[in-house]
Scaffold this motif. Sequence first.
Motif, PDB file in Angstrom:
ATOM      1  N   ALA A 120     -14.964  -4.933  -1.851  1.00 26.47           N
ATOM      2  CA  ALA A 120     -15.250  -3.565  -1.412  1.00 26.47           C
ATOM      3  C   ALA A 120     -15.468  -3.510   0.096  1.00 26.47           C
ATOM      4  CB  ALA A 120     -16.467  -3.028  -2.158  1.00 26.47           C
ATOM      5  N   ALA A 121     -16.208  -4.491   0.627  1.00 32.28           N
ATOM      6  CA  ALA A 121     -16.489  -4.496   2.063  1.00 32.28           C
ATOM      7  C   ALA A 121     -15.226  -4.751   2.875  1.00 32.28           C
ATOM      8  CB  ALA A 121     -17.547  -5.554   2.370  1.00 32.28           C
ATOM      9  N   VAL A 122     -14.411  -5.699   2.439  1.00 32.21           N
ATOM     10  CA  VAL A 122     -13.211  -6.060   3.207  1.00 32.21           C
ATOM     11  C   VAL A 122     -12.163  -4.950   3.131  1.00 32.21           C
ATOM     12  CG1 VAL A 122     -11.283  -7.676   3.332  1.00 32.21           C
ATOM     13  CG2 VAL A 122     -13.604  -8.529   2.977  1.00 32.21           C
ATOM     14  N   LEU A 123     -11.899  -4.455   1.923  1.00 33.78           N
ATOM     15  CA  LEU A 123     -10.844  -3.458   1.756  1.00 33.78           C
ATOM     16  C   LEU A 123     -11.197  -2.111   2.368  1.00 33.78           C
ATOM     17  CD1 LEU A 123      -9.682  -4.278  -1.883  1.00 33.78           C
ATOM     18  CD2 LEU A 123      -8.691  -5.028   0.278  1.00 33.78           C
ATOM     19  N   SER A 124     -12.498  -1.884   2.612  1.00 33.90           N
ATOM     20  CA  SER A 124     -12.890  -0.655   3.296  1.00 33.90           C
ATOM     21  C   SER A 124     -12.555  -0.713   4.786  1.00 33.90           C
ATOM     22  CB  SER A 124     -14.393  -0.401   3.118  1.00 33.90           C
ATOM     23  OG  SER A 124     -15.155  -1.390   3.806  1.00 33.90           O
ATOM     24  N   GLN A 125     -12.232  -1.902   5.300  1.00 34.18           N
ATOM     25  CA  GLN A 125     -11.902  -2.053   6.710  1.00 34.18           C
ATOM     26  C   GLN A 125     -10.397  -2.208   6.942  1.00 34.18           C
ATOM     27  OE1 GLN A 125     -14.217  -1.840   9.114  1.00 34.18           O
ATOM     28  NE2 GLN A 125     -15.812  -1.554   7.590  1.00 34.18           N
ATOM     29  N   ALA A 126      -9.692  -2.797   5.993  1.00 29.26           N
ATOM     30  CA  ALA A 126      -8.268  -3.070   6.166  1.00 29.26           C
ATOM     31  C   ALA A 126      -7.429  -1.986   5.502  1.00 29.26           C
ATOM     32  CB  ALA A 126      -7.919  -4.435   5.575  1.00 29.26           C
ATOM     33  N   ALA A 127      -6.357  -1.604   6.160  1.00 23.61           N
ATOM     34  CA  ALA A 127      -5.431  -0.640   5.576  1.00 23.61           C
ATOM     35  C   ALA A 127      -4.707  -1.278   4.398  1.00 23.61           C
ATOM     36  CB  ALA A 127      -4.427  -0.178   6.630  1.00 23.61           C
ATOM     37  N   PRO A 128      -4.227  -0.457   3.460  1.00 25.63           N
ATOM     38  CA  PRO A 128      -3.513  -1.024   2.300  1.00 25.63           C
ATOM     39  C   PRO A 128      -2.332  -1.887   2.737  1.00 25.63           C
ATOM     40  CG  PRO A 128      -4.023   1.294   1.935  1.00 25.63           C
ATOM     41  CD  PRO A 128      -4.378   1.007   3.357  1.00 25.63           C
ATOM     42  N   GLY A 129      -2.254  -3.073   2.193  1.00 26.26           N
ATOM     43  CA  GLY A 129      -1.166  -3.987   2.494  1.00 26.26           C
ATOM     44  C   GLY A 129      -1.327  -4.764   3.777  1.00 26.26           C
ATOM     45  N   ALA A 130      -2.404  -4.519   4.540  1.00 25.22           N
ATOM     46  CA  ALA A 130      -2.569  -5.210   5.824  1.00 25.22           C
ATOM     47  C   ALA A 130      -3.030  -6.650   5.644  1.00 25.22           C
ATOM     48  CB  ALA A 130      -3.554  -4.449   6.707  1.00 25.22           C
ATOM     49  N   LEU A 131      -3.776  -6.920   4.572  1.00 21.88           N
ATOM     50  CA  LEU A 131      -4.312  -8.258   4.364  1.00 21.88           C
ATOM     51  C   LEU A 131      -3.205  -9.182   3.864  1.00 21.88           C
ATOM     52  CD1 LEU A 131      -6.875  -9.968   4.437  1.00 21.88           C
ATOM     53  CD2 LEU A 131      -7.321  -9.293   2.072  1.00 21.88           C
ATOM     54  N   LYS A 145      -3.787  11.487   0.606  1.00 24.03           N
ATOM     55  CA  LYS A 145      -3.925  10.983   1.969  1.00 24.03           C
ATOM     56  C   LYS A 145      -3.251   9.635   2.115  1.00 24.03           C
ATOM     57  CE  LYS A 145      -7.478  10.953   5.536  1.00 24.03           C
ATOM     58  NZ  LYS A 145      -8.929  11.081   5.807  1.00 24.03           N
ATOM     59  N   LYS A 146      -3.566   8.726   1.215  1.00 26.13           N
ATOM     60  CA  LYS A 146      -2.868   7.448   1.110  1.00 26.13           C
ATOM     61  C   LYS A 146      -3.127   6.927  -0.302  1.00 26.13           C
ATOM     62  CE  LYS A 146      -6.667   4.777   3.157  1.00 26.13           C
ATOM     63  NZ  LYS A 146      -7.046   3.793   4.186  1.00 26.13           N
ATOM     64  N   PRO A 147      -2.123   6.380  -0.954  1.00 24.48           N
ATOM     65  CA  PRO A 147      -2.313   5.923  -2.337  1.00 24.48           C
ATOM     66  C   PRO A 147      -3.371   4.827  -2.415  1.00 24.48           C
ATOM     67  CG  PRO A 147       0.017   6.015  -1.751  1.00 24.48           C
ATOM     68  CD  PRO A 147      -0.750   6.194  -0.487  1.00 24.48           C
ATOM     69  N   LEU A 148      -4.142   4.854  -3.479  1.00 27.20           N
ATOM     70  CA  LEU A 148      -5.073   3.762  -3.729  1.00 27.20           C
ATOM     71  C   LEU A 148      -4.289   2.508  -4.102  1.00 27.20           C
ATOM     72  CD1 LEU A 148      -7.834   5.566  -5.843  1.00 27.20           C
ATOM     73  CD2 LEU A 148      -7.855   5.048  -3.400  1.00 27.20           C
ATOM     74  N   PRO A 149      -4.826   1.328  -3.838  1.00 30.03           N
ATOM     75  CA  PRO A 149      -4.090   0.099  -4.168  1.00 30.03           C
ATOM     76  C   PRO A 149      -3.630   0.053  -5.625  1.00 30.03           C
ATOM     77  CG  PRO A 149      -5.990  -0.410  -2.804  1.00 30.03           C
ATOM     78  CD  PRO A 149      -6.083   1.042  -3.137  1.00 30.03           C
ATOM     79  N   ALA A 150      -4.461   0.562  -6.529  1.00 32.75           N
ATOM     80  CA  ALA A 150      -4.114   0.497  -7.948  1.00 32.75           C
ATOM     81  C   ALA A 150      -3.003   1.469  -8.328  1.00 32.75           C
ATOM     82  CB  ALA A 150      -5.347   0.772  -8.808  1.00 32.75           C
ATOM     83  N   ASP A 151      -2.777   2.512  -7.511  1.00 35.00           N
ATOM     84  CA  ASP A 151      -1.750   3.496  -7.850  1.00 35.00           C
ATOM     85  C   ASP A 151      -0.344   2.899  -7.810  1.00 35.00           C
ATOM     86  OD1 ASP A 151      -3.700   5.388  -8.173  1.00 35.00           O
ATOM     87  OD2 ASP A 151      -3.473   6.253  -6.176  1.00 35.00           O
ATOM     88  N   ASN A 152      -0.150   1.860  -7.001  1.00 35.94           N
ATOM     89  CA  ASN A 152       1.177   1.268  -6.840  1.00 35.94           C
ATOM     90  C   ASN A 152       1.348  -0.040  -7.607  1.00 35.94           C
ATOM     91  OD1 ASN A 152       1.892   3.330  -5.011  1.00 35.94           O
ATOM     92  ND2 ASN A 152       0.919   2.218  -3.327  1.00 35.94           N
ATOM     93  N   GLN A 153       0.342  -0.395  -8.402  1.00 36.35           N
ATOM     94  CA  GLN A 153       0.414  -1.644  -9.135  1.00 36.35           C
ATOM     95  C   GLN A 153       0.657  -1.371 -10.610  1.00 36.35           C
ATOM     96  OE1 GLN A 153      -3.114  -3.911  -8.405  1.00 36.35           O
ATOM     97  NE2 GLN A 153      -2.753  -4.066  -6.210  1.00 36.35           N
ATOM     98  N   PRO A 154       1.545  -2.162 -11.252  1.00 37.41           N
ATOM     99  CA  PRO A 154       1.747  -1.983 -12.701  1.00 37.41           C
ATOM    100  C   PRO A 154       0.506  -2.373 -13.461  1.00 37.41           C
ATOM    101  CG  PRO A 154       2.858  -3.963 -11.926  1.00 37.41           C
ATOM    102  CD  PRO A 154       2.354  -3.252 -10.704  1.00 37.41           C
ATOM    103  N   ARG A 155       0.146  -1.554 -14.443  1.00 34.72           N
ATOM    104  CA  ARG A 155      -1.050  -1.839 -15.216  1.00 34.72           C
ATOM    105  C   ARG A 155      -0.738  -1.689 -16.695  1.00 34.72           C
ATOM    106  NH1 ARG A 155      -6.411  -0.041 -12.388  1.00 34.72           N
ATOM    107  NH2 ARG A 155      -7.114  -1.381 -14.040  1.00 34.72           N
TER     108      ARG A 155
END
Length: 627
Positions: free
Chosen positions: A83-94, A614-624
């Motif tokens: 939660a702490a890391v992903l709140s700082q990095a844009a999706p896909g940046a890591l 605004k920007k898709p959540l990481p889970a929105d683009n992942q198959p589940r």
Amino acid sequence: MSSTPSAIADSLAPDRPAPVRAGTASGPLGLGLDAGGTQTRWALARPDGTLVARGEVGGFSALLLDTSAGRVVLAQTLQSLAAAVLSQAAPGALRGLQAGITGLGEPDGPAGRQLRALLAQQLGLAPTQIQCDSDIAQAWHALFRPGEGYLVYAGTGAIAAFIDEAGTLHRAGGRGPLLGDEGGGQWIAREALALVWRREDDSPGAWTDSRSRGICSTSSAAPTGRRRAPSCTAATAPRDAARSAGWRWPSRAPPRTTTPTRSPCCTARAASSPGCRWRWCAGWARARSAPPDASWTCIPRSKPACATRCRKTCPSPSINPTPPWPPRGGPPSRHEKRHEQRRKSLMKTKLLTLAAAALLAACATPTALQIDRTHVSENQDSRAQFLIIHYTVIDFEKSMKVLTTGGKVSAHYLVQETPSKVYQLVDENRRAWHGGVSYWGGATNLNSASIGIEIVNPGFTETPMGRVYAPYPQAQIDDVIKLVKEIVARHGIRSDRILGHNDIAPGRKQDPGPEFPWKQLADAGLIAWPDAAQVQIKQAIYQVAPVPDAVWFQKRLAQIGYQTPQTGILDTATREVISTFQMKYRPANFTGDMDAETAALLEVVTTPGGMLMKKPLPADNQPRSAY
């Protein structure tokens, strides 16, 4: 060792985008992790070494994998880290992670593979993008190249490390005496017990006070700044073991001023007179293990009023740290001296036995089922698939009582109104009782797959003009949005599964009500929102053309996820679902009517491309997998 701390940075793309503010850091980023038993530090950096963000979360080590309780703590810590890391990095940046983890032996061993899988799951990385190593190896690499030098680390156990040119780690010390374990738990226990024995030799019986005054207050064995509680525990362990075995710890023998209880002849005056003295009965002196019903005996030297014997029950002689004699009335007898010698010998033997047992007990592990955890499936995700928002209808004090005591209702979080404050009431890995009978998109019993947030709010008031709903303080909403962001990041919850209680139980529930600002969650990038331009166009069409019939409304509402009857008529159940839909997207008017604006909103919401985010959540683009 197959890689160095620079391995991840070397794999990143060479481009260097301009610095951006925290929370939107884009471009290739590498994550560095230093995990210790009490604290975990992390840092995000670019390939050129530019620091983007840094922070701290709770501690963890590879040793937590050994127990079920430890694995729960590890999962919670990794969720907080993500939660702490992903709140700082844009999706896909890591792009990669280099982690130094306390207690990790072989990086490619079972523990290393499990940790890589867990970190990959939480951070959205592939296991091949993660390098895990021990913190000692990480520190060595920061100072030397393979084959160059030796690292000596002095902490909770001293460690010496060397990595040869082939990349093999050689180490000595740590959890053992090869180099030295000063400061470790075993070392503290040994020093504490040694101090106990020395004090007992100097002052027999002094060790019984170790819990309150002895070891805790006088031991200087523990290093500066470290807890001394292990010393206290070790010092009292023999005493606790004795109590659990049924041994009693009597006080000193009764003083000569004590009034015996069996006969009036031995009064306090008579017992203190020169004509009467105390001594142990001979039966007790002859006993070596469990004595008979021994007693004190008042022996009169003259024949005044004490013509009969007065008896007082003896304490158990199993262990008696303080001698009861010599009595003031005269020197001890021969059998008393013999018994004192036997008592001292017995005391030392039992003390040493108990101390050894305490050390062995500290090192022993209970027999348990041996489970092989070397294989971790990639086919998994979080138990939490939904996030449900409620209001409480009652004030904070009553809400806390209902949610935490025998009301058979609970939630994972409670958000106070004034001042705004967030309380966690149920662990996220456990099931809270907040949803009741529920349905969304084919899923039922959502308590088993959701996290619930209760917001303190009075709900609505019935007035002659109808129901009036209470607004939410903005500070409270700000905290709710922050909390939702953290939960979504930890569990990978999709944006279309962030719902209100009324969404999963329309008609039966109205919370969080029309005053809850769903649009602010959309502005924060948590949920999608209908495109206002498309809604306006569709509404203009429906104002001149006939509004679709009930069959159309029912199918579209069911397509979103609502439990909607497919009767083809505007019945009460259908009105309740329409009203719930309107509360979210048109809170100013939620009568449940099939009007032009509602039809326009419903068409845009159910048409591909009609919802903006605004920007898709990481889970929105992942198959589940289907719930």
